[in-house]
Scaffold this motif. Structure first.
Motif, PDB file in Angstrom:
ATOM      1  N   ASN A 199       5.528 -49.974 -21.374  1.00  0.00           N
ATOM      2  CA  ASN A 199       5.672 -51.112 -20.465  1.00  0.00           C
ATOM      3  C   ASN A 199       5.843 -52.423 -21.211  1.00  0.00           C
ATOM      4  O   ASN A 199       6.579 -53.309 -20.766  1.00  0.00           O
ATOM      5  CB  ASN A 199       4.481 -51.173 -19.512  1.00  0.00           C
ATOM      6  CG  ASN A 199       4.547 -50.074 -18.466  1.00  0.00           C
ATOM      7  OD1 ASN A 199       5.575 -49.881 -17.811  1.00  0.00           O
ATOM      8  ND2 ASN A 199       3.462 -49.324 -18.309  1.00  0.00           N
ATOM      9  N   ARG A 203       9.256 -54.850 -20.976  1.00  0.00           N
ATOM     10  CA  ARG A 203       9.184 -56.277 -20.643  1.00  0.00           C
ATOM     11  C   ARG A 203       9.818 -57.170 -21.697  1.00  0.00           C
ATOM     12  O   ARG A 203      10.479 -58.148 -21.359  1.00  0.00           O
ATOM     13  CB  ARG A 203       7.723 -56.685 -20.421  1.00  0.00           C
ATOM     14  CG  ARG A 203       7.548 -58.170 -20.156  1.00  0.00           C
ATOM     15  CD  ARG A 203       6.201 -58.499 -19.608  1.00  0.00           C
ATOM     16  NE  ARG A 203       6.029 -59.931 -19.408  1.00  0.00           N
ATOM     17  CZ  ARG A 203       4.996 -60.479 -18.799  1.00  0.00           C
ATOM     18  NH1 ARG A 203       4.031 -59.716 -18.306  1.00  0.00           N
ATOM     19  NH2 ARG A 203       4.899 -61.787 -18.672  1.00  0.00           N
ATOM     20  N   ARG A 243      10.199 -50.151 -10.366  1.00  0.00           N
ATOM     21  CA  ARG A 243      10.610 -51.479 -10.774  1.00  0.00           C
ATOM     22  C   ARG A 243       9.408 -52.415 -10.744  1.00  0.00           C
ATOM     23  O   ARG A 243       8.578 -52.349  -9.814  1.00  0.00           O
ATOM     24  CB  ARG A 243      11.690 -52.042  -9.833  1.00  0.00           C
ATOM     25  CG  ARG A 243      12.844 -51.121  -9.537  1.00  0.00           C
ATOM     26  CD  ARG A 243      13.550 -50.646 -10.777  1.00  0.00           C
ATOM     27  NE  ARG A 243      14.088 -51.722 -11.595  1.00  0.00           N
ATOM     28  CZ  ARG A 243      14.772 -51.527 -12.719  1.00  0.00           C
ATOM     29  NH1 ARG A 243      14.974 -50.286 -13.161  1.00  0.00           N
ATOM     30  NH2 ARG A 243      15.227 -52.546 -13.405  1.00  0.00           N
ATOM     31  N   HIS A 244       9.299 -53.262 -11.739  1.00  0.00           N
ATOM     32  CA  HIS A 244       8.243 -54.262 -11.710  1.00  0.00           C
ATOM     33  C   HIS A 244       8.462 -55.156 -10.491  1.00  0.00           C
ATOM     34  O   HIS A 244       9.578 -55.656 -10.273  1.00  0.00           O
ATOM     35  CB  HIS A 244       8.278 -55.087 -13.002  1.00  0.00           C
ATOM     36  CG  HIS A 244       7.090 -55.970 -13.186  1.00  0.00           C
ATOM     37  ND1 HIS A 244       6.904 -57.125 -12.467  1.00  0.00           N
ATOM     38  CD2 HIS A 244       6.017 -55.868 -14.016  1.00  0.00           C
ATOM     39  CE1 HIS A 244       5.773 -57.702 -12.832  1.00  0.00           C
ATOM     40  NE2 HIS A 244       5.221 -56.946 -13.781  1.00  0.00           N
ATOM     41  N   GLU A 246       7.803 -58.161  -9.717  1.00  0.00           N
ATOM     42  CA  GLU A 246       8.188 -59.546  -9.927  1.00  0.00           C
ATOM     43  C   GLU A 246       9.333 -59.700 -10.918  1.00  0.00           C
ATOM     44  O   GLU A 246      10.237 -60.499 -10.711  1.00  0.00           O
ATOM     45  CB  GLU A 246       6.984 -60.376 -10.407  1.00  0.00           C
ATOM     46  CG  GLU A 246       5.879 -60.504  -9.365  1.00  0.00           C
ATOM     47  CD  GLU A 246       4.730 -61.334  -9.880  1.00  0.00           C
ATOM     48  OE1 GLU A 246       4.692 -61.645 -11.098  1.00  0.00           O
ATOM     49  OE2 GLU A 246       3.846 -61.684  -9.061  1.00  0.00           O
ATOM     50  N   ARG A 247       9.322 -58.926 -11.992  1.00  0.00           N
ATOM     51  CA  ARG A 247      10.288 -59.117 -13.072  1.00  0.00           C
ATOM     52  C   ARG A 247      11.480 -58.175 -12.992  1.00  0.00           C
ATOM     53  O   ARG A 247      12.519 -58.439 -13.614  1.00  0.00           O
ATOM     54  CB  ARG A 247       9.587 -58.970 -14.428  1.00  0.00           C
ATOM     55  CG  ARG A 247       8.519 -60.039 -14.658  1.00  0.00           C
ATOM     56  CD  ARG A 247       7.840 -59.886 -15.999  1.00  0.00           C
ATOM     57  NE  ARG A 247       6.905 -60.964 -16.230  1.00  0.00           N
ATOM     58  CZ  ARG A 247       7.218 -62.135 -16.779  1.00  0.00           C
ATOM     59  NH1 ARG A 247       8.467 -62.353 -17.165  1.00  0.00           N
ATOM     60  NH2 ARG A 247       6.308 -63.080 -16.943  1.00  0.00           N
ATOM     61  N   HIS A 249      12.000 -55.240 -14.326  1.00  0.00           N
ATOM     62  CA  HIS A 249      12.232 -54.266 -15.400  1.00  0.00           C
ATOM     63  C   HIS A 249      11.544 -52.953 -15.054  1.00  0.00           C
ATOM     64  O   HIS A 249      10.700 -52.885 -14.150  1.00  0.00           O
ATOM     65  CB  HIS A 249      11.756 -54.825 -16.741  1.00  0.00           C
ATOM     66  CG  HIS A 249      10.297 -55.192 -16.781  1.00  0.00           C
ATOM     67  ND1 HIS A 249       9.284 -54.254 -16.699  1.00  0.00           N
ATOM     68  CD2 HIS A 249       9.676 -56.399 -16.909  1.00  0.00           C
ATOM     69  CE1 HIS A 249       8.114 -54.845 -16.773  1.00  0.00           C
ATOM     70  NE2 HIS A 249       8.318 -56.149 -16.899  1.00  0.00           N
ATOM     71  N   LEU A 251       8.986 -50.008 -14.773  1.00  0.00           N
ATOM     72  CA  LEU A 251       7.529 -49.926 -14.823  1.00  0.00           C
ATOM     73  C   LEU A 251       7.171 -48.454 -14.902  1.00  0.00           C
ATOM     74  O   LEU A 251       7.497 -47.669 -14.004  1.00  0.00           O
ATOM     75  CB  LEU A 251       6.919 -50.581 -13.589  1.00  0.00           C
ATOM     76  CG  LEU A 251       5.386 -50.663 -13.532  1.00  0.00           C
ATOM     77  CD1 LEU A 251       4.860 -51.552 -14.646  1.00  0.00           C
ATOM     78  CD2 LEU A 251       4.944 -51.189 -12.167  1.00  0.00           C
TER      79      LEU A 251
END
Length: 255
Positions: A199, A203, A243-244, A246-247, A249, A251
């Motif tokens: 992870n 990121r 998917r993250h 907020e970001r 990418h 997860l």
């Protein structure tokens, strides 16, 4: 730019790294992933000239690493190993200052750079302390500041190689360390970082290289590499890839 073409590294008759080709691009962070014994640290040793190649080539700006004078190469290429054997009671500033030895920038400028590198590595509060009085994680951040100082302020001609820079760090400092690495790349430096945390790699890395048993399995963006099937094949771990929130990418969640 640091490039590798079809690297082959052997220990005696045993092949420990084979078929690796890559190019470290200015402004990018390339993460290297793989289980223990996959050849990650061997790759780093081949890329910095510490390990002899049985075949293939590693070059900096088109010149073989062996063709570079030590001082000239040290101004362009810095390496953070997994651990340090430093065992003397130097001050923190002196340890970081070792990174300035290839340069002739003068004591005042070197002092400014040491202070800036400590700040970038979230280690400014350690200034004035003895290196031997620090915890393992604090020492790791001081050595990060040292290699940042070696290449400071960074740029398109600089290459930074990091071997598990977050291994001794708590979760907060894992992120502050990789944020510092990301910021250094944003100044134009090319960065290769060996990581175990999928992870964190998702990121902070632009591209990933997945190694298994000394061979490259996948190379590409985090979306291309961090998929359930190749992660199961390489790590033997069943995961969910989401998917993250907020970001955006990948997860990775262990089942």
């Amino acid at each position: 730019m640091l490039t590798a073409e079809s690297l082959l590294v052997k220990r005696g008759t045993q092949t420990v790294l084979q078929g690796v080709s890559l190019a470290l691009r200015p402004g990018e962070v390339l993460g290297v992933l793989g289980p223990n014994g996959a050849g990650k640290s061997t790759l780093l040793g081949a890329l910095n000239g510490d390990l002899p190649l049985s075949a293939g080539a590693a070059s900096l700006d088109g010149r073989p690493l062996s063709a570079w004078r030590g001082t000239d190469r040290a101004r362009r290429l810095a390496v953070l190993p997994q651990s340090s054997t430093l065992n003397f009671a130097f001050t923190v500033e002196a340890v970081v200052g070792f990174g300035r030895l290839p340069h002739d920038s003068g004591r005042q400028r070197d002092g400014e750079i040491v202070a800036a590198a400590l700040e970038a590595a979230d280690a400014a509060h350690l200034a004035g302390r003895s290196y031997l009085a620090l915890s393992g994680g604090e020492r790791q951040r001081v050595h990060l500041a040292r290699v940042l100082a070696q290449l400071w302020p960074g740029g398109a001609e600089q290459v930074l190689l990091l071997d598990e820079p977050t291994s001794a760090l708590d979760p907060l400092h894992q992120h502050t360390t990789l944020h510092a690495v990301r910021e250094f790349a944003n100044r134009g430096a090319a960065v290769l970082v060996i990581l175990h945390d999928l992870n964190l790699a998702a990121r902070y890395c632009d591209r990933l290289l997945l190694l298994h048993q000394g061979r490259p399995q996948l190379q590409g963006t985090p979306d291309e590499v961090l998929r359930a099937e190749p992660l199961r094949a390489v790590f033997g771990l069943d995961v969910l890839v989401q998917r993250h929130p907020e970001r955006g990418h990948p997860l990775i969640i262990a089942r």
